[in-house]
Design an enzyme around this catalytic site. Sequence first.
Site, short mmCIF file in Angstrom:
data_model
loop_
_atom_site.label_atom_id
_atom_site.label_comp_id
_atom_site.label_asym_id
_atom_site.label_seq_id
_atom_site.Cartn_x
_atom_site.Cartn_y
_atom_site.Cartn_z
N HIS A 94 -7.79 -7.81 -2.86
CA HIS A 94 -8.97 -7.38 -2.33
C HIS A 94 -8.87 -5.75 -2.86
O HIS A 94 -7.96 -5.20 -2.86
CB HIS A 94 -9.57 -7.56 -1.12
CG HIS A 94 -8.82 -6.78 -0.25
ND1 HIS A 94 -7.68 -7.49 0.29
CD2 HIS A 94 -8.67 -5.80 0.37
CE1 HIS A 94 -6.88 -6.54 1.24
NE2 HIS A 94 -7.58 -5.51 1.39
N TYR B 52 0.95 -1.20 -0.12
CA TYR B 52 -0.08 -0.10 -0.03
C TYR B 52 0.81 1.09 -0.05
O TYR B 52 1.81 1.08 0.68
CB TYR B 52 -0.82 0.24 1.26
CG TYR B 52 -2.12 -0.80 1.27
CD1 TYR B 52 -3.22 -0.29 0.62
CD2 TYR B 52 -2.18 -2.01 1.74
CE1 TYR B 52 -4.27 -1.16 0.56
CE2 TYR B 52 -3.08 -2.83 1.96
CZ TYR B 52 -4.24 -2.40 1.19
OH TYR B 52 -5.31 -3.14 1.25
N HIS C 46 -10.79 -2.22 -1.61
CA HIS C 46 -11.94 -1.60 -0.68
C HIS C 46 -12.86 -0.70 -1.34
O HIS C 46 -12.36 0.17 -2.18
CB HIS C 46 -11.11 -0.88 0.54
CG HIS C 46 -10.12 -1.76 1.22
ND1 HIS C 46 -10.44 -2.33 2.57
CD2 HIS C 46 -8.94 -1.95 1.03
CE1 HIS C 46 -9.35 -2.83 3.14
NE2 HIS C 46 -8.36 -2.56 2.31
N ARG D 234 -4.11 -11.61 3.61
CA ARG D 234 -5.32 -11.42 2.90
C ARG D 234 -5.24 -11.72 1.29
O ARG D 234 -4.23 -11.73 0.88
CB ARG D 234 -5.36 -9.53 2.85
CG ARG D 234 -5.57 -8.89 4.21
CD ARG D 234 -6.46 -9.36 5.11
NE ARG D 234 -7.72 -9.54 4.36
CZ ARG D 234 -8.64 -8.74 4.09
NH1 ARG D 234 -8.29 -7.53 4.19
NH2 ARG D 234 -10.02 -9.24 3.46
N TYR E 293 -1.56 -9.67 0.65
CA TYR E 293 -0.35 -9.43 1.41
C TYR E 293 -0.57 -9.86 2.85
O TYR E 293 -1.53 -10.45 3.38
CB TYR E 293 -0.21 -7.86 1.56
CG TYR E 293 -1.35 -6.96 2.18
CD1 TYR E 293 -1.60 -7.11 3.60
CD2 TYR E 293 -2.38 -6.55 1.34
CE1 TYR E 293 -2.52 -6.43 4.17
CE2 TYR E 293 -3.44 -5.91 1.99
CZ TYR E 293 -3.41 -5.95 3.22
OH TYR E 293 -4.71 -5.25 3.98
#
Lengths: 246, 206
Positions: A162, A110, A164, A159, A149
């Site tokens: 995905h 991120y 958000h 995770r 990640y």
Amino acid sequence: MTDKWTPREVVHRDYNSHPPAFAPGYKTSVLRSPRNALISLQNSLSEITGPVFSSDDLGPQDNDLILNYAKDGLPIGERIIVHGYVRDGFGRPMKNTLVEVWQANAGGRYRHKKDQYLAPVDPNFGGCGRVLTDENGYYFFRTIKPGPYPWRNQASDWRPSHIHFSLSGEAFAQRLITQMYFEGDPLIKQCPIVKTINNDDAIRTLIAELDTHAAVPLDCLAYRFDLVLRGSRATLFENRTQGAAR
Amino acid sequence: MKDYLPETASQTAGPYVHIGLAPEAAGFHIFEKNFGPVLTNSQTQGERIVIEGRVFDGSGTPVRDVLLEIWQANAAGRYNHPADRQSGKNLDADFRGWGRGCSDFDSGVWRFDTIKPGAVTGRDGRIMAPHVNLWIVARGINIGLNTRMYFSDEQEANRTDPVLNLIEWEVRRKTLIGQREQRGSETVYRFDIHLQGEAETVFFDL
């Protein structure tokens, strides 16, 4: 928005479709979940209204995550379109709803000052976008498919890939944040955040399907992801019927 | 119920919610226009106030990665939304009534610059005391939490507010009262939110 807008009351939330606040498999929820029951309100203007957005709030490239942070080239990763419809529980199109998305880059990193994962930042990828749904409740954006990640829950938790999603709806009571997963990802069924939802049908609503019809040949693939906000019905409370419960 | 579509399931906003909803806080500039915690401009009508507080978890530790949104009526008590048809209350074109803020990563303090809302008519024509609606998301919160902030200098109106009076545990009502204080030239309402434990804030199912 038109002058003919009818006040609409948002129907009660069905908590069977949602994760409980306290979900110990997702460790952070243990200290961040209320111990008291929520107090249920009947709708007033405070709940059936919400912020109204217009195209003036957004920029022309806000829904193109491939280009909206490109500095000296294109970001690395799988080029995809994500698109779909936002409806309410009665099937009405949710028009002019603000859809905001954010995600990791192709390697699962991120762009956030708190993310320490060793996978590198992509200099040409920001990872956020936003768009307003049209008259039919339709939205689309273009992006790079995010990578999975690792995170500190159990030491080996990862995770699934995905994106958000945040949706404004037309009433503050419809406000929703969720996550979109990708069809076929084997990490989905192991994920403690997915598993906070104790309902397989509800989990399936979060999985986008590969949509080859919407793919652009020799350019990018596509995923279809439809969303549903709480149903709203025309309300009687300006001229309420005699004897209705308070 | 067969034709009824179930609401899409909620999921936590996660620790990096700022990337999407407040990218400047995440540490980068991407959008020309950003949504933020200042609801007023120089033309907005009404008494300028600051709403400030922290969110605490069940151990009493400030939640430093929280994101909040507020939604409120204007100074005349009208929402900037087509469903608000209250008569005799003007719209204020310089007030959307909505803002988004996040806690400081170190102190956990969040803040909104807004105006004090007027009273809004509730169900059955009962007047609601002035209040601000809040919605809270963060890592560890699986579904956004809704609450309201009322004003400590509106005791009379608070006493008859239909929503405060729904809370049968009178001792819990005070968790929804923002405390007015003067700080230099600023009027600040202090509103701490406790997610869990002894002083747990009242949360609503809207």
